[in-house]
Design an enzyme around this catalytic site. Structure first.
Site, PDB file in Angstrom:
ATOM      1  N   CYS A 144      49.829 -64.151 -87.039  1.00 21.93           N
ATOM      2  CA  CYS A 144      50.425 -63.493 -85.904  1.00 21.93           C
ATOM      3  C   CYS A 144      51.339 -64.251 -85.250  1.00 21.93           C
ATOM      4  O   CYS A 144      51.150 -64.782 -84.146  1.00 21.93           O
ATOM      5  CB  CYS A 144      49.391 -62.807 -84.783  1.00 21.93           C
ATOM      6  N   GLY A 155      38.639 -58.236 -98.211  1.00 21.83           N
ATOM      7  CA  GLY A 155      37.611 -58.053 -96.905  1.00 21.83           C
ATOM      8  C   GLY A 155      36.353 -57.402 -97.297  1.00 21.83           C
ATOM      9  O   GLY A 155      36.349 -56.352 -97.891  1.00 21.83           O
TER      10      GLY A 155
HETATM   11  C1  LIG Z   1      35.660 -69.867 -92.423  1.00 17.38           C
HETATM   12  C2  LIG Z   1      37.079 -69.058 -92.922  1.00 17.38           C
HETATM   13  C3  LIG Z   1      38.129 -69.740 -93.270  1.00 17.38           C
HETATM   14  C4  LIG Z   1      39.553 -69.228 -93.310  1.00 17.38           C
HETATM   15  N1  LIG Z   1      40.535 -69.798 -93.839  1.00 17.38           N
HETATM   16  C5  LIG Z   1      41.723 -68.919 -94.341  1.00 17.38           C
HETATM   17  C6  LIG Z   1      42.974 -69.451 -94.492  1.00 17.38           C
HETATM   18  O1  LIG Z   1      43.089 -70.805 -94.579  1.00 17.38           O
HETATM   19  N2  LIG Z   1      43.948 -68.855 -94.891  1.00 17.38           N
HETATM   20  C7  LIG Z   1      43.958 -67.364 -94.901  1.00 17.38           C
HETATM   21  O2  LIG Z   1      44.871 -66.693 -95.113  1.00 17.38           O
HETATM   22  N3  LIG Z   1      42.821 -66.738 -94.751  1.00 17.38           N
HETATM   23  C8  LIG Z   1      41.568 -67.519 -94.433  1.00 17.38           C
HETATM   24  N4  LIG Z   1      40.440 -66.686 -94.224  1.00 17.38           N
HETATM   25  C9  LIG Z   1      40.594 -65.274 -94.109  1.00 17.38           C
HETATM   26  C10 LIG Z   1      39.917 -65.254 -95.688  1.00 17.38           C
HETATM   27  O3  LIG Z   1      40.928 -65.357 -96.675  1.00 17.38           O
HETATM   28  C11 LIG Z   1      39.761 -63.442 -95.798  1.00 17.38           C
HETATM   29  O4  LIG Z   1      41.012 -62.901 -95.485  1.00 17.38           O
HETATM   30  C12 LIG Z   1      38.472 -63.051 -94.810  1.00 17.38           C
HETATM   31  O5  LIG Z   1      37.369 -63.806 -94.690  1.00 17.38           O
HETATM   32  C13 LIG Z   1      38.235 -61.725 -95.308  1.00 17.38           C
HETATM   33  O6  LIG Z   1      37.777 -61.880 -96.688  1.00 17.38           O
HETATM   34  P1  LIG Z   1      36.138 -61.806 -97.255  1.00 17.38           P
HETATM   35  O7  LIG Z   1      35.413 -60.706 -96.460  1.00 17.38           O
HETATM   36  O8  LIG Z   1      36.205 -61.764 -98.727  1.00 17.38           O
HETATM   37  O9  LIG Z   1      35.690 -63.249 -96.842  1.00 17.38           O
HETATM   38  C14 LIG Z   1      39.519 -67.478 -93.625  1.00 17.38           C
HETATM   39  C15 LIG Z   1      38.254 -67.048 -93.418  1.00 17.38           C
HETATM   40  C16 LIG Z   1      37.148 -67.671 -92.955  1.00 17.38           C
HETATM   41  C17 LIG Z   1      35.615 -66.962 -92.853  1.00 17.38           C
END
Ligand SMILES: Cc1cc2nc3c(=O)[nH]c(=O)nc-3n(C[C@H](O)[C@H](O)[C@H](O)COP(=O)(O)O)c2cc1C
Length: 369
Positions: free
Chosen positions: A127, A229
């Site tokens: 954001c 997600g």
């Molecule tokens: C611990 C943690 C670290 C994350 N780090 C990043 C990141 O460095 N860059 C990013 O774009 N999203 C990051 N995310 C978001 C994830 O890439 C993803 O969009 C989000 O967890 C939803 O997907 P999932 O349910 O498959 O985990 C992070 C999420 C978590 C929980």
């Protein structure tokens, strides 16, 4: 993932499973051909090189993306940033995720990466204007739109390699800006967009909004949209694809819960054998491999870095509490060998508990992810 809250109507015109974008299993992102449609979403602090390599060895993984890297820190060759972009010939295909609010700095970081042979740049859209504009209404959104466009355009114009963007659905449920931004980014030359189906205000609460992802799919003309997600199983992934029509899926926490998920998806798509469960021995082998690949990069310091994985492996493998504590405290490679020998003998003594194996998420709105 809610099954049943969405219908499968009118998929025919919105599905991105178009052979022109690749074969049924492979997918094109700009000039790159990615072998499968199941990608690793970045999880800062977890999806580092060792984990990516261990995952790739299990099979089925398409594109992986690094943790987000601060653009200015990268071009200043800050040690931690260089660590984050460390890769290996087997760690392909890979994109490097960068973030920052100054278009020229972001562009310089992209050029810096391209000059060093990196093949894809992912912009973490986060954001960008949140702090600058505080709670202001429409103006903030317009400003975000212009500022976001400027950021993206500066990177796309600076490099030849495909540039992708990762973002959420919008600020909150009253400003779902992702479709409008996605259409604009496509016009600016972005090669694909990953969309996490939640708003910034939602943080990690609530369910992923498949209709929101679908709206983004419908807003673009031809670039692939990568849905993201809450995908933790093969069914979740197939459901997200069929409901939203997205071309590919990025999996974050689900890859930690089940590193075999990509392989399962690959087998499912090729009509391969029945679903399988890795044996406890295979799971311990994965743990050992993950650690051993970490030592290639970090040497003995891996003993410290590996601690954050103790609870996860402990819960998954159902090892007794005291063994998990040892996995959190060991300080030498030989101690690691002793602990894993014991894990091989004693896994399953405690019931494995995937709920506690889930990695922690922030408890409120998130600025970057
Ligand atoms: C611990 C943690 C670290 C994350 N780090 C990043 C990141 O460095 N860059 C990013 O774009 N999203 C990051 N995310 C978001 C994830 O890439 C993803 O969009 C989000 O967890 C939803 O997907 P999932 O349910 O498959 O985990 C992070 C999420 C978590 C929980």
């Amino acid at each position: 993932m809610p099954h049943g809250s969405n219908t499968l109507t009118s998929q025919a015109h919105t599905s991105q499973d178009d052979p022109a974008r690749g074969t049924e299993t492979s997918i094109r992102i700009g000039a790159r051909v990615i072998p499968t449609r199941y990608f690793l979403a970045p999880l800062a602090g977890y999806t580092h090189l060792a984990f990516r390599r261990a995952l790739r060895e299990l099979g089925g993984l398409g594109l992986a993306t690094t943790d987000l890297v601060h653009a200015l820190a990268l071009i200043s060759e800050n040690r931690k940033s260089l660590d984050l972009i460390t890769t290996h010939t087997v760690d392909r295909p890979l994109s490097i995720q960068i973030f920052g609010s100054q278009p020229d700095v972001l562009a310089q970081a992209a050029v810096w990466l391209e000059d060093r042979g990196y093949e894809g740049i992912d912009i973490n859209m986060g954001c960008p204007m949140a702090k600058v504009n505080g709670q202001g209404g429409g103006a903030r959104i317009a400003c975000q739109f212009d500022a976001a466009s400027e950021l993206v355009e500066s990177v796309v114009e600076a490099v030849q390699v495909p540039v992708t963007v990762k973002m959420r659905l919008g600020w909150d449920s009253n400003s779902l800006t992702a479709p409008e931004l996605a259409a604009q980014f496509e016009r600016l030359g972005v090669a694909a967009i990953t969309i996490h189906g939640r708003t910034r205000a939602q943080g990690f609460h609530g369910r992923v909004d498949l209709d929101g992802i679908r709206a983004v799919v419908k807003s673009v003309k031809s670039i692939p949209i990568i849905g993201n997600g809450d995908v933790k199983t093969v069914d979740d992934a197939l459901w997200m694809r069929s409901v939203t029509g997205c071309a590919a899926i990025a999996i974050g926490r689900g890859a930690m819960l089940d590193p075999w998920l990509f392989r399962r998806l690959e087998l499912c798509e090729s009509g391969g054998p029945e679903p399988f469960e890795p044996t406890p021995d295979e799971q311990v082998d994965f743990l050992r491999r993950h650690f051993s690949l970490m030592t290639e990069q970090h040497g003995e310091y891996s003993c410290v870095l590996f601690r954050k994985f103790a609870a996860w492996y402990g819960a998954k493998l159902g090892i007794p509490e005291e063994l998990e504590v040892r996995l959190r405290q060991f300080s030498s490679l030989s101690e690691f060998d002793q602990i894993t020998d014991e894990i091989r003998r004693r896994h399953g003594e405690r019931e494995s508990d995937l709920a506690t194996a889930l990695i922690k998420v922030p408890n409120g709105p998130v600025e970057r992810w």
